[in-house]
Scaffold this active site. Structure first.
Site, PDB file in Angstrom:
ATOM      1  N   ASP A 118       5.813   4.661   5.034  1.00 37.32           N
ATOM      2  CA  ASP A 118       6.624   3.716   5.822  1.00 37.32           C
ATOM      3  C   ASP A 118       6.677   2.337   5.157  1.00 37.32           C
ATOM      4  O   ASP A 118       7.345   1.431   5.663  1.00 37.32           O
ATOM      5  CB  ASP A 118       6.117   3.616   7.270  1.00 37.32           C
ATOM      6  CG  ASP A 118       4.701   3.094   7.392  1.00 37.32           C
ATOM      7  OD1 ASP A 118       3.797   3.625   6.707  1.00 37.32           O
ATOM      8  OD2 ASP A 118       4.483   2.151   8.181  1.00 37.32           O
ATOM      9  N   HIS A 119       6.028   2.182   4.001  1.00 30.81           N
ATOM     10  CA  HIS A 119       6.081   0.924   3.243  1.00 30.81           C
ATOM     11  C   HIS A 119       6.724   1.094   1.867  1.00 30.81           C
ATOM     12  O   HIS A 119       7.160   0.105   1.272  1.00 30.81           O
ATOM     13  CB  HIS A 119       4.674   0.323   3.101  1.00 30.81           C
ATOM     14  CG  HIS A 119       4.077  -0.027   4.435  1.00 30.81           C
ATOM     15  ND1 HIS A 119       3.963  -1.331   4.885  1.00 30.81           N
ATOM     16  CD2 HIS A 119       3.625   0.760   5.442  1.00 30.81           C
ATOM     17  CE1 HIS A 119       3.453  -1.315   6.104  1.00 30.81           C
ATOM     18  NE2 HIS A 119       3.234  -0.063   6.465  1.00 30.81           N
ATOM     19  N   HIS A 141       0.845  -1.208   0.000  1.00 30.46           N
ATOM     20  CA  HIS A 141       0.000   0.000   0.000  1.00 30.46           C
ATOM     21  C   HIS A 141       0.867   1.239   0.000  1.00 30.46           C
ATOM     22  O   HIS A 141       2.076   1.168   0.182  1.00 30.46           O
ATOM     23  CB  HIS A 141      -1.005  -0.030   1.155  1.00 30.46           C
ATOM     24  CG  HIS A 141      -0.432   0.109   2.526  1.00 30.46           C
ATOM     25  ND1 HIS A 141       0.369  -0.843   3.112  1.00 30.46           N
ATOM     26  CD2 HIS A 141      -0.550   1.104   3.448  1.00 30.46           C
ATOM     27  CE1 HIS A 141       0.700  -0.456   4.340  1.00 30.46           C
ATOM     28  NE2 HIS A 141       0.168   0.732   4.559  1.00 30.46           N
ATOM     29  N   HIS A 165      -7.630  -0.467   5.402  1.00 35.86           N
ATOM     30  CA  HIS A 165      -6.601   0.453   5.910  1.00 35.86           C
ATOM     31  C   HIS A 165      -6.412   1.581   4.892  1.00 35.86           C
ATOM     32  O   HIS A 165      -6.404   2.755   5.242  1.00 35.86           O
ATOM     33  CB  HIS A 165      -5.320  -0.345   6.127  1.00 35.86           C
ATOM     34  CG  HIS A 165      -4.148   0.443   6.615  1.00 35.86           C
ATOM     35  ND1 HIS A 165      -4.093   1.023   7.854  1.00 35.86           N
ATOM     36  CD2 HIS A 165      -2.966   0.749   6.010  1.00 35.86           C
ATOM     37  CE1 HIS A 165      -2.926   1.638   8.000  1.00 35.86           C
ATOM     38  NE2 HIS A 165      -2.227   1.496   6.884  1.00 35.86           N
ATOM     39  N   HIS A 218       4.089  -4.402  10.776  1.00 34.50           N
ATOM     40  CA  HIS A 218       4.508  -3.754  12.025  1.00 34.50           C
ATOM     41  C   HIS A 218       4.611  -4.738  13.183  1.00 34.50           C
ATOM     42  O   HIS A 218       3.851  -5.714  13.246  1.00 34.50           O
ATOM     43  CB  HIS A 218       3.515  -2.658  12.431  1.00 34.50           C
ATOM     44  CG  HIS A 218       3.523  -1.461  11.532  1.00 34.50           C
ATOM     45  ND1 HIS A 218       4.291  -0.355  11.764  1.00 34.50           N
ATOM     46  CD2 HIS A 218       2.849  -1.211  10.380  1.00 34.50           C
ATOM     47  CE1 HIS A 218       4.093   0.542  10.798  1.00 34.50           C
ATOM     48  NE2 HIS A 218       3.213   0.041   9.937  1.00 34.50           N
ATOM     49  N   ASP A 242      -0.484  -3.598   6.253  1.00 38.56           N
ATOM     50  CA  ASP A 242      -1.152  -3.097   7.460  1.00 38.56           C
ATOM     51  C   ASP A 242      -2.621  -3.500   7.495  1.00 38.56           C
ATOM     52  O   ASP A 242      -3.461  -2.781   8.051  1.00 38.56           O
ATOM     53  CB  ASP A 242      -1.043  -1.565   7.543  1.00 38.56           C
ATOM     54  CG  ASP A 242       0.388  -1.101   7.792  1.00 38.56           C
ATOM     55  OD1 ASP A 242       1.273  -1.954   8.002  1.00 38.56           O
ATOM     56  OD2 ASP A 242       0.619   0.117   7.771  1.00 38.56           O
ATOM     57  N   HIS A 285       1.409   3.918   1.826  1.00 37.82           N
ATOM     58  CA  HIS A 285       1.972   4.689   2.943  1.00 37.82           C
ATOM     59  C   HIS A 285       3.498   4.712   2.895  1.00 37.82           C
ATOM     60  O   HIS A 285       4.142   3.709   2.576  1.00 37.82           O
ATOM     61  CB  HIS A 285       1.485   4.120   4.278  1.00 37.82           C
ATOM     62  CG  HIS A 285       0.049   4.466   4.564  1.00 37.82           C
ATOM     63  ND1 HIS A 285      -0.735   3.746   5.426  1.00 37.82           N
ATOM     64  CD2 HIS A 285      -0.731   5.469   4.082  1.00 37.82           C
ATOM     65  CE1 HIS A 285      -1.944   4.290   5.474  1.00 37.82           C
ATOM     66  NE2 HIS A 285      -1.966   5.332   4.665  1.00 37.82           N
TER      67      HIS A 285
HETATM   68 FE    FE Z   1       2.488   0.985   8.138  1.00 35.25          FE
HETATM   69 ZN    ZN Z   2      -0.080   1.813   6.470  1.00 32.69          ZN
END
Ligand code: FE
Ligand code: ZN
Length: 254
Positions: free
Chosen positions: A56-57, A52, A109, A164, A126, A54
């Site tokens: 942080d990915h 996805h 998400h 995570h 996530d 985001h």
């Molecule tokens: Fe994340």
């Molecule tokens: Zn995420």
């Protein structure tokens, strides 16, 4: 096959999957741990998988493409993600080196979130966490419950590779919801022992999650009753019950 969760930021995992000299990188939010791991063992990835949009990915993708120009990147067809040259969606099958993955759309998400399932592995970003699930940033409770239903139907021994390390916080909440569940208590004890030794609690198995994760147990009477007690009126239908459980977790502080 070797599966390595590379810690990134405060609680992310970037997954490395190795088989012979083939390597995959999943959700590289940061390039540095991937570059360090590849430098250390002299191996290069065959491809990147993204679940996805985001940061942080996906944040490490440009630097990895700078290091390995032309490296294939499989991810959702979403203009918010730069660098995806193999956009994939629900029902697609991806073949990379020795691996075959089925792509599942798992909105909730985010609206364009996907998961990769194959070779006994599930990369679910996530969407599903150990003993929890992702926050509903873009999708509806109906979307997320539908996504979790699909993931929960995969084989029990599937190794669930989440984005995570949230297991201990999720366990604290899950135990409030479902205090008399012995499988959940055992999973919490196991996770505490792993974190005490500095080990990741992931991957988990789908069977373990079906036994302990309250978000996969919304049809279990004890879980439904706990939601009803917390938010009266919210538990008559399973989508409302799921929405109530998710809201309860959003406001929960251990
Ligand atoms: Fe994340
Ligand atoms: Zn995420």
């Amino acid at each position: 096959m070797r599966l390595t969760p590379l810690p990134a930021f405060s609680d992310n995992y970037i997954w490395l999957l190795d088989e012979d000299d083939a390597r995959l990188v999943v959700d590289p939010g940061d390039a540095a741990p991937v570059l360090a791991a590849c430098e250390a063992d002299g191996r290069a990835p065959l491809a990147i998988l993204l679940t996805h949009h985001h940061d942080d990915h996906v944040g490490g993708v440009p630097a990895l493409l700078a290091r390995w120009p032309g490296l294939p990147v499989y991810g959702p067809a979403d203009p918010r993600i730069a660098g995806v040259d193999h956009p994939v969606g629900d029902g697609d099958r991806v073949g990379i080196g020795p691996w075959r993955f089925d792509v599942l759309a798992v909105p909730g998400h985010t609206v364009s979130h996907i998961a990769f399932h194959g070779s006994g592995l599930l990369f679910c970003g996530d969407t599903l966490f150990s003993l929890g699930c992702g926050r509903l940033f873009e999708g509806t409770p109906r979307d997320m419950l539908g996504s979790l239903d699909r993931l929960a139907a995969l084989p029990a021994q599937t190794l669930v590779c989440c984005g995570h390390e949230y297991t201990l916080a999720n366990a604290a909440f899950a135990r409030v919801v479902d205090p008399d569940n012995p499988a959940l208590r055992r999973r919490q004890e196991e996770a505490i022992a792993m974190r005490d030794r500095g080990l990741p609690t992931l991957p988990t198995t789908l069977g373990s999650e079906r036994d302990g994760n309250p978000f996969l147990r919304i049809d279990v009477p004890a879980v439904r009753a706990a939601v009803a007690a917390h938010a009266p009126g919210a538990a008559d239908d399973r989508i409302e019950a799921f929405a109530g459980l998710r809201r309860w977790k959003d406001g929960f502080r251990a």
